[in-house]
Structure formats: structure tokens, C-alpha cells
Scaffold this motif. Structure first.
Motif, PDB file in Angstrom:
ATOM      1  N   ALA A   1      59.491   1.160  36.756  1.00 43.29           N
ATOM      2  CA  ALA A   1      60.938   1.151  37.349  1.00 43.29           C
ATOM      3  C   ALA A   1      61.362  -0.334  37.442  1.00 43.29           C
ATOM      4  CB  ALA A   1      61.167   1.815  38.699  1.00 43.29           C
TER       5      ALA A   1
ATOM      6  N   ASN B   1      62.403   9.989  40.155  1.00 42.69           N
ATOM      7  CA  ASN B   1      61.459  11.010  39.579  1.00 42.69           C
ATOM      8  C   ASN B   1      60.091  10.764  40.094  1.00 42.69           C
ATOM      9  OD1 ASN B   1      60.733  13.213  37.877  1.00 42.69           O
ATOM     10  ND2 ASN B   1      60.211  11.865  36.218  1.00 42.69           N
TER      11      ASN B   1
ATOM     12  N   PHE C   1      65.127   3.587  36.097  1.00 38.76           N
ATOM     13  CA  PHE C   1      63.714   3.923  35.869  1.00 38.76           C
ATOM     14  C   PHE C   1      63.799   4.591  34.375  1.00 38.76           C
ATOM     15  CE2 PHE C   1      66.164   7.536  37.432  1.00 38.76           C
ATOM     16  CZ  PHE C   1      65.812   8.693  36.857  1.00 38.76           C
ATOM     17  N   GLU C   2      62.444   5.025  34.233  1.00 37.71           N
ATOM     18  CA  GLU C   2      62.265   5.670  32.783  1.00 37.71           C
ATOM     19  C   GLU C   2      61.852   4.502  31.697  1.00 37.71           C
ATOM     20  OE1 GLU C   2      61.292   8.435  31.396  1.00 37.71           O
ATOM     21  OE2 GLU C   2      61.217   9.702  33.509  1.00 37.71           O
TER      22      GLU C   2
ATOM     23  N   SER D   1      63.264   4.905  41.762  1.00 38.17           N
ATOM     24  CA  SER D   1      62.774   5.739  40.896  1.00 38.17           C
ATOM     25  C   SER D   1      62.974   7.268  41.268  1.00 38.17           C
ATOM     26  CB  SER D   1      61.508   5.212  40.325  1.00 38.17           C
ATOM     27  OG  SER D   1      61.116   6.219  39.163  1.00 38.17           O
TER      28      SER D   1
ATOM     29  N   GLN E   1      53.745   6.300  44.851  1.00 37.36           N
ATOM     30  CA  GLN E   1      54.884   6.687  44.186  1.00 37.36           C
ATOM     31  C   GLN E   1      56.148   7.727  44.869  1.00 37.36           C
ATOM     32  OE1 GLN E   1      51.873   7.748  43.461  1.00 37.36           O
ATOM     33  NE2 GLN E   1      52.056   9.647  42.279  1.00 37.36           N
TER      34      GLN E   1
END
Length: 221
Positions: free
Chosen positions: A54, A49, A68-69, A47, A38
Motif C-alpha cells: 500500500a 484489506n 492499496f492493491e 489498506s 498487517q
């Protein structure tokens, strides 16, 4: 075509369930979080974060779009497909309400509980007890809602159920005694787990990782 970046975790299952429910073609690219993929620069470009899931939607109106999220992805896909979100009224408001409850309350609580109770090398009883109590409270909140309506938004299955289901389904590993005290949650889990799209969505990240001897990932493109 949508490319889904995922792994076999509750968060990872949310979007594959949604894609199966709306019948949108997608391709899974595994992000092996146990190998810290990641944090690969290619994934961070999708993404920022460094979290799954994603997506990249190559069919977006203005060209390829990365999102993303899980909550944001659910909202994007429901708006694009016109499915799994009431069009107006109280049920629509409830769908938003319970979607945000799942992503901001249930998910982080159970994720942190799993970390401290199972994965952390050094156990912290205060943290474990605190998160256990909060998980119990949240499951009781969910149980009370399901006493009012068959689904979180009301009479119909929606993105709110999809956001909550993988986390609640995995809760039995951590808090089986709490889940046993929430009979309506158990019935709701059984009902959702019988949906073919949910079954396919839950299996998708693991099947993608097993699809080849060298699964497509950031270290094995």
C-alpha cells in the motif's frame, strides 16, 4: 514523497520496482506479515484489506492519498508519471490485459500454491496437484505471449511486466520443472533481472528491514 508499506514478498516487490523505474522518491515502512502487523489498526487505515503493498502519496493533488492493491497502485503511478504505459492503441490495451492477468491469475495461483505446498502444516495433495497444474498452465500462457512479443504489452517494457515479474521470478522455488519448460519466460526473467531498477526494487523491502536494529514497523515506529 511516497510512503510504501511493504514486505519482502512478490507483491511487496512490485511497487518498489515501479517506484525505482520512474525515479520517484519513496520511503519504505515494513509491515511484518509473519508478526501479523498487517492487522494493526494503523495499517488497516491505509489498506482495509490487510494486504501489502500500500502507499500514501503526500504529493497527491488533493492532499495525502492512500492506495492499496498492487494493480491500482501501478495504474496510479503510471498515470502520475506518464511512464511505462503505452499512450494509445493495441499496446495500451495489451498492457491492461496482461496487468489484470498477472494480478488476477498468476499472483493468486502462485500465492495459494506456496501456501499449500510449503507453509501449510497439513498438506492437502488435491489442492497441491490442482494448483501445480494451474501454475504450469499459466507459465505456458506467459511463454506463448513472449513468443509473440519481447514484453507483455508488445515491443516495450511496461507495468504489465512489473506486475508479473516478481511472481514469475519466485515460481522457480515452487515449479522449477514447469519454468524449465518455458524457455521464453526464462529469457524474459533474465532480461528483466538485469535492469538496475528491478534489482533495487527487489532489494528495497529487505534493506529497509535491515536498516536499523529496530526497523520501522507498526510495533517499532
Amino acid at each position: 514523497m511516497i510512503t510504501l508499506y511493504s514486505w519482502a514478498t512478490p507483491s511487496g516487490h512490485i511497487v518498489s520496482i515501479m517506484l525505482e523505474e520512474i525515479g520517484t522518491p519513496y520511503d519504505v515502512r515494513t509491515v511484518n506479515i509473519s508478526k501479523r502487523e498487517q492487522f494493526h489498526p494503523t495499517f488497516l487505515a491505509v489498506s482495509p484489506n490487510a494486504k501489502i503493498p500500500a502507499i500514501i502519496d503526500d504529493g497527491a493533488a488533493d492532499g495525502p492519498l492512500a492506495i492499496f492493491e498492487s494493480g491500482a497502485i501501478l495504474l496510479y503511478l503510471t498515470e502520475k508519471s506518464g511512464r511505462l504505459l503505452p499512450r494509445s492503441g493495441a499496446d495500451r490495451a495489451k498492457a491492461f490485459e496482461w496487468l489484470f492477468w498477472a494480478t488476477a491469475g498468476l499472483a493468486p495461483t502462485l500465492a495459494e500454491f506456496g501456501h499449500f505446498a510449503i507453509f501449510a502444516k497439513r498438506k492437502t495433495p488435491v489442492a497441491i496437484d490442482r494448483l501445480s497444474a494451474e501454475a504450469d498452465r499459466l507459465l505456458r500462457v506467459l511463454d506463448r505471449r513472449l513468443a509473440e512479443a519481447p514484453y507483455l504489452a508488445g515491443e516495450h517494457y511496461s507495468i504489465a511486466d512489473i506486475a508479473a515479474y516478481p511472481w514469475a521470478a519466485g515460481a522457480g522455488v515452487l515449479v522449477r520443472e514447469h519454468l524449465n519448460a518455458a524457455p521464453r519466460v526464462r529469457d524474459w526473467l533474465e532480461k528483466l533481472s538485469a535492469r538496475p531498477a528491478v534489482q533495487r526494487g527487489m532489494a528495497a523491502p529487505l534493506l529497509a528491514a535491515r536498516a536499523a536494529r529496530a526497523p520501522r514497523s507498526f510495533n517499532n515506529p
